[in-house]
Design an enzyme around this catalytic site. Structure first.
Site, PDB file in Angstrom:
ATOM      1  CG  HIS A 347      -1.530   1.069   1.428  1.00  0.00           C
ATOM      2  ND1 HIS A 347      -2.814   1.125   0.224  1.00  0.00           N
ATOM      3  CD2 HIS A 347      -2.379   2.034   2.944  1.00  0.00           C
ATOM      4  CE1 HIS A 347      -3.521   2.349   1.177  1.00  0.00           C
ATOM      5  NE2 HIS A 347      -3.162   2.698   2.115  1.00  0.00           N
ATOM      6  CD  GLU A 353      -1.234   3.806   6.592  1.00  0.00           C
ATOM      7  OE1 GLU A 353      -0.681   2.773   7.038  1.00  0.00           O
ATOM      8  OE2 GLU A 353      -2.339   3.875   5.400  1.00  0.00           O
ATOM      9  CE1 TYR A 362      -1.513  -5.007  12.121  1.00  0.00           C
ATOM     10  CE2 TYR A 362       0.568  -4.607  10.877  1.00  0.00           C
ATOM     11  CZ  TYR A 362      -0.624  -4.398  10.353  1.00  0.00           C
ATOM     12  OH  TYR A 362      -1.826  -3.928   9.341  1.00  0.00           O
ATOM     13  CG  HIS A 383       2.331   0.985   4.447  1.00  0.00           C
ATOM     14  ND1 HIS A 383       2.605   2.530   3.842  1.00  0.00           N
ATOM     15  CD2 HIS A 383       1.930   0.829   5.382  1.00  0.00           C
ATOM     16  CE1 HIS A 383       1.698   2.384   4.215  1.00  0.00           C
ATOM     17  NE2 HIS A 383       0.748   2.161   4.587  1.00  0.00           N
TER      18      HIS A 383
END
Length: 446
Positions: A347, A353, A362, A383
């Site tokens: 993305h 972010e 995560y 990322h």
């Protein structure tokens, strides 16, 4: 009543078990609460003489003329008016900064930090505040700042008030007991708490130490996001947000009130506690929320929806659909998408972010992103999954999968975040973060 007796009463409030605490449910509701019966006047806000010899005072979180659905104000009835204090004096601001943050050359690189180490000795919540970065301009009520806290001692005779923005606190380790003008809130890892701009409070540690993250929102107050086609229910529900009941400190002894004003710290010596509100009514008040009550929405067919479906709270900007700040969580949930790469896709985003991890792992990072750590992917920074995560997710059998024992979150903002020099120079910043994508190889075939 002597100062010693009052101190014992204050500590007794902190010592109460969390289960004994009473709260007022409902996001944005107009609440009415008294610590002593009869503290609130009937049928009016500002009588000639308030009940019980108290002083009536209005606390306005918005302009008087803000539309009714946006208007936030609370009437408090207190032992002394908040105007009863000497001048504030400038004090050392420590590691606290405010936007605009001036760095010689802000970097476009991806950034990640290990957990901030706990300090040696006695360090309170306010003394521990460390500004990682920010955006916008505190002087125009636009943008945000991001801070870390890492405390080893309770605030006893010190109080804090932030005139610059509301504080969204995300505990990562250790419980906090927040004594505010409007009552007491207990929070710990898995909860969040929001302290509106201008409300005085002090932080007592429920454990020997506490660490976490803070979003300081300069812009419009945080609100529940619109649900659109989701309908009337889902995500964070109004009734699960809890506000404190009135609880006052009747302390007549020297204390210090520290005020954050346009990025600097100022202090004044009071001869009484500023948390002396015996009763209040209104809709401008601190609140807490248990993140496990968030109703997750997701696909039951294929593809990975946009992460906006995990938004808990949002601060709107003047551009419809583009937030000044969003608070987004990635809690336990089921993944069932067929023929789908299930971790977050690769993305690039016009939004910036900042991510933190409360506990667990995560699902887009197999290694290096640990509880208490943080990462920042600024505007249009590429990322996504690291090499190990991609290899596993792109080849595994796609049976229903429960993502469990994890809680990550994101502070997202429409403006680039300027990282402070102290955060760039921190010994716990990972200088090799880019290496997590180094193992991603070419798989293209004709």
């Amino acid at each position: 009543m002597t100062g010693i007796r009052e101190r014992l009463d204050v500590e007794a409030i902190s010592a109460q078990p969390q289960a004994a605490r009473h709260y007022l449910p409902g996001f944005g509701n107009h609440h009415v609460t008294e610590a002593v019966a009869g503290a609130l006047p009937e049928g009016r806000n500002s009588p000639q003489r308030a009940p019980l010899g108290l002083y009536a005072e209005q606390l306005s979180g918005t302009a008087f003329t803000a539309p009714r659905h946006d208007n936030r104000r609370t009437w408090v009835y207190r032992i002394r008016p908040s105007a009863a204090h000497p001048p504030f004096r400038r004090i050392d601001s420590g590691m606290i900064l405010a936007s605009p943050i001036t760095s010689a050359a802000p970097e476009p690189n991806r950034l990640r930090w290990d957990p901030r180490p706990f300090p040696d000795g006695r360090v309170t919540f306010v003394e521990s505040l460390f500004t990682l970065g920010g955006t916008g301009d505190v002087r125009s009520h636009d943008g945000v700042a991001i801070h870390l806290y890492c405390a080893t001692a309770s605030m006893r005779d010190e109080y804090f008030v932030d005139s610059d923005g509301e504080l969204l606190i995300v505990p990562q380790e250790g419980a906090l007991i927040l004594h505010t003008e409007l009552g007491v809130l207990d929070v710990g890892p898995g909860d969040i708490v929001v302290i509106p701009r201008g409300i005085r409070f002090r932080v007592v540690l429920g454990d020997q130490r506490a660490r976490g993250y803070i979003l300081e929102n300069y812009g419009r107050m945080l609100a529940l996001p619109e649900l659109g086609p989701i309908g009337a229910n889902g995500l964070a529900n109004h009734r699960d947000f809890l506000h404190p009941t009135a609880a006052y400190e009747n302390r007549e002894e020297p204390v210090t009130v520290i005020q954050k004003y346009l990025g600097n710290l100022w202090a004044a010596d009071y001869d009484h506690s500023p948390l002396d509100v015996v009763g209040w009514h209104g809709n401008y008040a601190p609140y807490k929320y248990d993140l496990s009550r968030f109703m997750v929405i997701g696909t039951i067919s294929f593809d990975h929806p946009d992460p906006s479906i995990y938004t808990v709270l949002t601060s709107q900007s003047g551009v419809p659909g583009t937030a000044n700040a969003d608070f987004v969580i990635f809690p336990p949930r089921w993944l069932v998408g067929e023929t789908t790469f299930r971790p977050p896709w690769y993305h690039r985003n016009i939004m910036s972010e900042f991510m933190g991890l409360v506990h667990g792992v995560y699902d887009a990072k197999a290694d290096g992103f640990v509880p208490g750590g943080a990462s920042l992917h600024n505007c249009f920074t590429s990322h996504g999954a690291d090499a190990a995560t991609y290899d596993k997710a792109s080849t595994t059998e796609l049976v229903p999968q429960k993502v469990d024992n994890t809680l990550a979150f994101m502070f997202e903002t429409r403006l680039p975040l300027i990282v402070s020099e102290q955060a760039m120079a921190a010994a716990y910043r990972q200088s090799d973060y880019d290496d997590v994508w180094a193992g991603i190889g070419r798989t293209f075939t004709l």
